[in-house]
Structure formats: C-alpha cells, structure tokens
Scaffold this motif. Structure first.
Motif, short mmCIF file in Angstrom:
data_model
loop_
_atom_site.label_atom_id
_atom_site.label_comp_id
_atom_site.label_asym_id
_atom_site.label_seq_id
_atom_site.Cartn_x
_atom_site.Cartn_y
_atom_site.Cartn_z
N ARG A 60 141.76 12.25 -67.92
CA ARG A 60 141.27 13.40 -67.38
C ARG A 60 140.44 13.14 -66.27
O ARG A 60 139.62 12.25 -66.50
CB ARG A 60 140.78 14.38 -68.29
CG ARG A 60 140.06 15.56 -68.03
CD ARG A 60 139.72 16.46 -68.94
NE ARG A 60 138.62 15.86 -70.05
CZ ARG A 60 137.30 16.00 -69.25
NH1 ARG A 60 137.08 16.69 -68.36
NH2 ARG A 60 136.38 15.47 -70.19
N HIS A 61 140.62 13.42 -64.95
CA HIS A 61 139.76 13.48 -63.94
C HIS A 61 138.71 14.40 -63.86
O HIS A 61 137.74 14.36 -63.04
CB HIS A 61 140.23 12.90 -62.69
CG HIS A 61 141.27 14.05 -62.30
ND1 HIS A 61 141.01 15.12 -61.65
CD2 HIS A 61 142.69 13.85 -62.34
CE1 HIS A 61 141.99 15.71 -61.24
NE2 HIS A 61 143.04 15.22 -61.44
N SER A 62 139.06 15.55 -64.28
CA SER A 62 138.19 16.82 -64.06
C SER A 62 138.10 17.72 -65.32
O SER A 62 138.98 17.51 -66.18
CB SER A 62 138.92 17.79 -62.79
OG SER A 62 138.82 16.89 -61.56
N SER A 64 134.51 17.54 -61.12
CA SER A 64 135.06 16.13 -61.74
C SER A 64 134.56 15.63 -62.80
O SER A 64 133.25 15.72 -63.09
CB SER A 64 134.87 15.06 -60.25
OG SER A 64 135.66 15.71 -59.19
N ALA A 65 135.36 15.01 -63.54
CA ALA A 65 134.76 14.25 -64.75
C ALA A 65 134.05 13.29 -64.64
O ALA A 65 134.16 12.50 -63.65
CB ALA A 65 136.14 14.11 -65.75
#
Lengths: 357, 357
Positions: free
Chosen positions: A305-307, A356-357
């Motif tokens: 996961r990026h966000s 954004s994560a």
C-alpha cells in the motif's frame, strides 16, 4: 494447466458485472484477452472484454464453446450453479477451485469449514424446518439472524429475530430455506482482508480495510483499518489458513468482526471483493490484477500500500453527485458503465486518497 | 459540445495501438464507451474497446458512420491526415483541436510556433531543395540533423550531418522532403513534461520525467527528474504557454533539453506520450484518464505523484525477460496484447516503483 499462461492467452470470466469488468481490464493490462459469459444483455464487462457470450448458465452448447475458447475460467460471483461447473471442468481449469465455491455457496458449510479450521465464528445452528427453531435458538441465543443458506447477498435473504418475535413466522417469511440461524457477535468494527494465493502456494495479503455497511450494503472501506499489530498478524494468519486449507488460487475476501477477545470470521467470498476496491488507488498492484496473475499461474504481484484510502460505493442515485465528486481533489472515480440507475444498484465507486502512506 | 459528456457517452479514438488501448481502458473506468478506428486488422486497442471500426483513414463512408456513433473524437498519433479531419469535423468535436495537430505534424511549423511564443528551440532552417543546404548549415552550424518535416517518429526520417559529410548526399538519402535542418544542442539531460488542459482552460502538469533514448527510441523515463526548482517551474510555465496558445484540450507531451542556460524545447506531441506511462503507477490519476477527462469536458483529475518510478519500455524481444520481470518486487507490468514480436516494436512497458514519494 500448471505452466504460466503466456500473454495472448484468454481468461474466461463467468459473470459480466462490475467485478468481471474490472477483471477484464486487469487481464488486458497483463496482455491477456478476456471472454465474458453472462446471461443478461450487454453486461457491464462486455464494454471492455475481448469477447462476450450471452447465454444461460445451463446452456450446454454455449458453455462448451466458451470453455473451448479460453485457457482458464474464473468467476465474479460465488453462486455459479454446480451443473455449470460440471459442464466446464472437463475443458479447462476453474480457479479458484470448486471446493472453494462449494464451501462459500452454503452458509452452513462455510461456518462448519471455518470452525473445523479452528477459527472463531458467530454461534450458529441449522434450521431445516420449524421444528429446528427451538434448539437453534438455544444454541445461538437471541437476538439472532435467520439467513437462507444459499443465494444471499447485500443483506437479502436475512431476517432479524428478537426475543419478542415469533420465530416460526420469521422462518415462513424468508424464501429459499434450508436456513441457518446465526447468533449476534458484539464487535467494535468490521474489517476485511483481501488475500491472494498463487498457483505456487505463495500468499500475499493486502492491508486490512475497515468496512461500514448501511441497509446491508457496503458503503465505505477505509485503510488502514484501526487494528493493533497483533490483530493485523492474526488477520493474515487466519486468511492464510483458509487459503491453504482450500488449496486456493486467486483472491479471497474474508470479512472479520473485531471483538475484545479477538477476530471472528463473518464470511468469506471466493472472488475479488467490493471491500478490496481501494487497492486500485492505494496499492502498486490491485486485487483485480493480483487475481488474474494468480489464476494465470503467474507469480503474485507486489500488493504494498502506498496511500491511505477511503473507498465509497456509489449506489443508486449517488451517481447524481458525480459533478461534485469530479471537482474534489484526491479522488479517483470508477464507473461501471451501467445504463439504468436503480435504488440499491452499485453504479460505481470512488477512492479518496487521503495521503501517501 | 461544451457540456460535460455524461457517463455512457462514447469516445472515438483514431488509432488502435497501445496508446489507444490505454485510452480505451481509462474511458471505461470513467463509465464511457470507446470506439476505435484503425486501418489494420485486430489492433491492440480492439481487445478492450467497446467497438472497433477497421477501415482506411480515407474511407468516407466508414468515417461518417464512426463520427455519428461517437460524442467526441481524439487520436493516438499526430499524423492523422487532414482529409480525415475534414470529413470528421462536421460531425463532432475533435480534441485536441486541428491547430494543435497541424502545428505538430510539421517540424518546421512546430519550431516556428515555439519560437514565436518566445520559447527556446535548437537553431533550425528549412531545406526544400539542395540549394537551401548551404544557407541552412550557416544558420545551424555543424554537426546538425536533417529531418523530414512530416511523418518522423522513433528516430525515423532523420540523418546526421557532420563536418566531413556531403550534405547533398544526405538530403538525397532521406525520403519525404521538404526537410528541416536542426542544429545540435549541448544538453545534460532530456526531460519531458506531460501537461493537461481542460475544456475550462485549467492546466495541470505531471512531475517532469527524465528520459533515456537508445537508437532513437525511448527506453526509460525516471521520476523525479534531476531538476532544480527553477527548472521545474520553468517547465510548467512553458508547457502552460504552449497549451494556452493552442487553446488546447487534452494531454500534451513536451520534450525538453536541460542546458546550462535553461530549458530548450525539443518537440511537442499532441497526445498521450510514452514518457508519461510512469503516471499509471506513480500518480493518483494517470495521463490516460486525465486526457479522457479533458476531452469529455470533465474537470481535470488530481495528478499528484505518490511514488518514485522508473518506466522501462519492453521493445522487441525484451518480452522474453517477462518471467524474470514478474518475480521482481515493486514492479508493474503493462502488456499491449500484440501477437507478433518484431525488433523495435513496443510490446509493453514496466513501471518500477522505487519508493513512496
């Protein structure tokens, strides 16, 4: 077919709704063709599929032609009739396999399967006839929910039984018995894990999402879910146990209740899942592509996961909000191409990208 | 058509290669149908388009039927014949507009247009006949590159002229004159800006990407490009100036040379661009969806970048590396569905996600 499918190969998809549509797009991205099979006229997936067959699930000749034209068959819904599968399975692999379908098609089988794996479910008891009701209520307590064992979705085929209700009248009110009575679980929230297993047995879980339902229909899924690290690990481990027990290939959705004493499995879905739509804008590889990779015998992709994302379903006339939604920053729109707006009909969804994560 | 196109509307796409294919998918995601027009059999985009017309760009009857079936027309390549556009433009809007096409179809017009806007280009001079060569070389210096004014792409229609070459022989060696002679620019790197302008005149630029070519074909684009903040701002401002001057609607690709004295415009492309493919896995909304939003009269989406990405084209037998690529963490594969592998043919691309931004 134990070798990876070469690009150019064809994925057969039973069911041409929005899930079949998004699976078709993912298949195309990887260089595959898709052939959608659906009984209805102009299904949503037909707009993007390489080919569409319009025929009933009992049409022997259409099914045979469909199966001969594809390299592997998958489905967007769990209620594929067994006779359909009987006709298809001689021709090419069906992924996920029939056992996964059989388990999840029947709420009683599903609960027993989960319990036998050592997982915690709501208390339950079968109800085949009115004479079973007293014993079932003793097993589950009240309030409880009486559900048809088969063909329920989005809250359909379910009635609530409280202590002042007449259980027999409630049973008469649901069609499609045999039924199952399920006790209530006190939970703080519902989360789901979208888990993938490849043909090589490797497993990858997307981050758990936190679900909110209204009128029995999923409204929103938010990631990250509010879970502690133990619960996160527990969620991945139990999803893995289910996948391995079924020798599963593809994406499985697992709905979980979060309770003070741990995670309780609500239900499983042997397919891409509405609560995994956030992955389209939150992850490097989304659930649809992960499913296609798995059933094609390809290695699973990187589902990191990026966000942070909140997915919201657009149901019925929610689509009237489209002009406003389009102006929102950080929003991604996904429409299903359905012409008729009807109450309760899933018309699309949006993913709000929070950061954004 | 100045109102936003409703979901269910149809986007016409001239050209059914990989760009048309990815535009079709983006259109579907927003609930539109796509109708692809291409002269070749089974173009890549036909696998995902709602409808495909196979006919020549001069087929009056096919063009009329195509135009009547769509709400707006766009294209995946700049060399759409003017006669085709003449036939189409009475029926429905063409976006981007014909002026943008006319400017970018001819290298000489393009250079003059850019220079008249106050932008810096390489020195250039027209070469219509061998008698123009001496004057042209005085204007550009040597070495220089002689290019056909029209129909060049991926390094085709170009020859290098050094100080020991016979310019007349070089001119005879390129077909398709009139030509243009372009002087060399000393640059440290090439970057491109993928910029969008909506029907309402609003502009949004994706982060600049840094390009590496080999044999005249783009190999990789990396984001973020190595640019200072002044250069970044300059890149967005000059892209905006071009878009506004053309009253442009859609995505425009702008290739820039980075030099010690500032940015030099190499060329512009009035369409989605290979150097913008990284946006599929690096941004909330990618270039394909941004283009569809713009030409549909919708507000532009949020093109923020969430990750660092390196895009690599898979050219010719690069596709043989697919099994290894599939095992790489942090990689997203995009295949174009082309059956025949040929040297120099773009078969797909991968986006390597280096880290969340």
């Amino acid at each position: 077919m134990s070798e990876p499918l070469d690009p150019g190969g064809t994925i057969g998809i039973l069911g041409g709704g929005q899930l079949g549509r998004m699976l078709s797009v993912a298949a195309a991205r990887l260089g595959f063709r898709s052939h959608v099979y659906d009984p209805g006229p102009e299904p949503a997936a037909s707009h993007v599929a390489h080919r569409t067959t319009t025929a009933d699930y009992g049409d022997v000749s259409a099914l045979a032609k469909f199966a001969e034209s594809v390299d592997v068959i998958t489905f967007e819904f769990e209620n594929v009739p067994s006779e359909t599968l009987d006709l298809l399975e001689g021709h090419c692999p069906i992924r996920p396999n029939r056992r996964a379908l059989a388990v999840s098609q029947d709420r009683l089988h599903e609960k027993r399967f989960l319990r036998d794996l050592g997982l915690v479910t709501a208390p339950f008891a079968p109800v085949e006839a009115v004479t079973d009701l007293d014993g079932a209520i003793r097993a589950t307590g009240l309030p409880a929910v009486l559900k048809t064992r088969r063909f329920g979705y989005d809250g359909k085929g379910q009635v609530h039984i409280g202590s002042s209700d007449n259980p027999a009248a409630k049973l008469a009110g649901i069609e499609g018995s045999p039924a199952i009575l399920e006790g209530f679980v006190e939970f703080s929230r519902e989360v789901s894990v979208i888990a993938a297993r490849g043909l090589n047995g490797r497993i990858s879980c997307f981050d758990p999402g936190e679900n909110v339902h209204r009128d029995g229909i999923l409204r929103t899924t938010a990631v990250p879910a509010r879970l502690g690290s133990t619960e996160r690990t527990e969620a991945a481990l139990l999803a893995g146990r289910i996948l391995n027990a079924l020798d599963y290939v593809g994406i499985l959705g697992v709905e979980l209740f979060v309770t003070p004493s741990g995670l309780v499995v609500n239900e499983i879905a042997p397919r891409v899942h509405n609560s995994g739509h956030w992955t389209q804008n939150g992850c490097f590889i989304d659930q649809f592509e992960q499913h296609i990779r798995a059933i094609a015998g390809w290695p699973l992709g990187d589902g990191r996961r990026h966000s942070d994302v909140v997915m919201e379903n657009l149901i019925g006339d929610d689509v009237d909000r489209l002009p406003d939604l389009l102006e929102e920053p950080g929003i991604a729109i996904h429409m299903y191409g359905k012409a008729d707006v009807r109450p309760g009909r899933k018309m699309g969804h949006v993913n709000r990208i929070l950061r954004s994560a």
